[in-house]
Motif scaffolding. Sequence first.
Motif, mmCIF file in Angstrom:
data_model
loop_
_atom_site.group_PDB
_atom_site.id
_atom_site.type_symbol
_atom_site.label_atom_id
_atom_site.label_comp_id
_atom_site.label_asym_id
_atom_site.label_seq_id
_atom_site.Cartn_x
_atom_site.Cartn_y
_atom_site.Cartn_z
ATOM 1 N N ARG A 201 0.843 -1.196 0.000
ATOM 2 C CA ARG A 201 0.000 0.000 0.000
ATOM 3 C C ARG A 201 0.879 1.248 0.000
ATOM 4 O O ARG A 201 1.918 1.300 0.662
ATOM 5 N N LEU A 202 0.439 2.245 -0.747
ATOM 6 C CA LEU A 202 1.081 3.553 -0.748
ATOM 7 C C LEU A 202 -0.008 4.604 -0.703
ATOM 8 O O LEU A 202 -0.856 4.666 -1.593
ATOM 9 N N GLY A 203 0.009 5.425 0.354
ATOM 10 C CA GLY A 203 -1.022 6.434 0.536
ATOM 11 C C GLY A 203 -0.448 7.826 0.688
ATOM 12 O O GLY A 203 0.713 8.010 1.069
ATOM 13 N N VAL A 204 -1.278 8.809 0.383
ATOM 14 C CA VAL A 204 -0.927 10.222 0.576
ATOM 15 C C VAL A 204 -1.979 10.819 1.508
ATOM 16 O O VAL A 204 -3.128 11.017 1.096
ATOM 17 N N PRO A 205 -1.640 11.076 2.773
ATOM 18 C CA PRO A 205 -2.603 11.617 3.726
ATOM 19 C C PRO A 205 -2.523 13.139 3.825
ATOM 20 O O PRO A 205 -1.461 13.745 3.659
ATOM 21 N N PHE A 206 -3.669 13.740 4.130
ATOM 22 C CA PHE A 206 -3.769 15.170 4.408
ATOM 23 C C PHE A 206 -4.441 15.302 5.777
ATOM 24 O O PHE A 206 -5.600 14.907 5.938
ATOM 25 N N ASP A 207 -3.704 15.825 6.754
ATOM 26 C CA ASP A 207 -4.143 15.804 8.142
ATOM 27 C C ASP A 207 -4.512 17.199 8.635
ATOM 28 O O ASP A 207 -4.011 18.218 8.134
ATOM 29 N N TYR A 208 -5.362 17.210 9.672
ATOM 30 C CA TYR A 208 -5.782 18.467 10.290
ATOM 31 C C TYR A 208 -6.021 18.233 11.770
ATOM 32 O O TYR A 208 -6.538 17.185 12.169
ATOM 33 N N ARG A 209 -5.632 19.199 12.610
ATOM 34 C CA ARG A 209 -5.919 19.133 14.049
ATOM 35 C C ARG A 209 -6.245 20.523 14.565
ATOM 36 O O ARG A 209 -5.580 21.515 14.233
ATOM 37 N N TYR A 210 -7.274 20.580 15.408
ATOM 38 C CA TYR A 210 -7.609 21.791 16.135
ATOM 39 C C TYR A 210 -7.987 21.376 17.551
ATOM 40 O O TYR A 210 -9.063 20.820 17.781
ATOM 41 N N GLY A 211 -7.074 21.583 18.492
ATOM 42 C CA GLY A 211 -7.337 21.175 19.857
ATOM 43 C C GLY A 211 -7.485 19.671 19.960
ATOM 44 O O GLY A 211 -6.610 18.901 19.569
ATOM 45 N N ARG A 212 -8.640 19.234 20.467
ATOM 46 C CA ARG A 212 -8.899 17.808 20.672
ATOM 47 C C ARG A 212 -9.490 17.133 19.442
ATOM 48 O O ARG A 212 -9.680 15.919 19.430
#
Length: 366
Positions: A201-212
């Motif tokens: 498997r080869l993936g490209v993730p796009f992540d986001y975090r705001y607080g919890r």
Amino acid sequence: MRRLALSWFAPAVLSLLWQPVARADDGDAFIAGYATSLLERDFAMTGVSVRVEKGILYLHALDLVGHEREKVVAALSRIRGVRAVRILEPDSPPPVATEPPAITPASNRRGGWQFLPENRIFDPLLADPRWPHFSVSYARVIQPGAVELRNVGMISLGEHVNFVEYDSEVAGRFGAGLQPSVNGIFDLNAPSKDLVNADYRLGVPFDYRYGRFSAEAAVFHQSSHLGDEFVFRFPQPRINLSYEAVTLKISQDVGPVRVYAGFGRMVHTVPHNLPTWWAQQGVEVTSLIPGFSDSVAPVLAVHLEEHEKTDWNVDLSLRAGLEFVNPANSRRRFQILVEYFRGFDPNGQFFIERIETVGIGIHLYF
């Protein structure tokens, strides 16, 4: 029975996730309250002045007299959402919200752009059989599928590599990276411990975090291949299973508990007639043992998946055990877990076979 389990579990998870995204000061208030409770429970510290500004937790040095400072800082650093812990000496000026994040081993976050950042934005799904990380496991097959496997070894070789991150300090953290992984299963009863199947498997993730709150959208390719020795011993038609898919997952931290849910869709498949949708939900609990150690924590993780191609039956993955971390660098995690799986086989072309396994594994997250 499995659909009944989904009928209560999925709404419960979604009800916790379906909350307005907290403001930064709401997250600070939560951290301050949780930190105060932790200090009272684990260190018998009462009346401590705890202040949190934009995820930076401030304590007065005088409140730590008679306590091991390093253990207190390590415990507070493991609270989800804490960017850093700063100890104010008696002659220190009052904390200013705009000053640089502090500077304990807990975090090296800074605002703006970072290349190859150290900290995670979206945490690993600990009981997901296909989350990219390094692991080796033994499993006893209680209910085999079409192939009579009884004792199997499983490995995963992979990682979530963060390439770039942008921390707006107001709207949250954004990141992009790469998720390469290989998952293999071996027949330990075979004379040469034959490779049964390998998924690449080869993936490209796009992540986001705001607080919890955190989220991850990803696109990935997966292809599956049977082992040559296995095919020689058990002649059967090969299914050259491969597909490209998109996924979206959202996660909410509630103290030491994390709940998440998501869905995915295959946009191109071989064979071409495979149903394309799936859903997933889960809950994780990681908490230090009061008065025992700041480097060891019990872990409990439950992961559920439902696939259209298996008529939305629930696949259950359960893992529980101990996690060991270095408080100076909490991103790296070492786990020894008891593992249980019941559902449709996640390995390659065996996805139509129902199996049940129990075993033990070692898991590494870098």
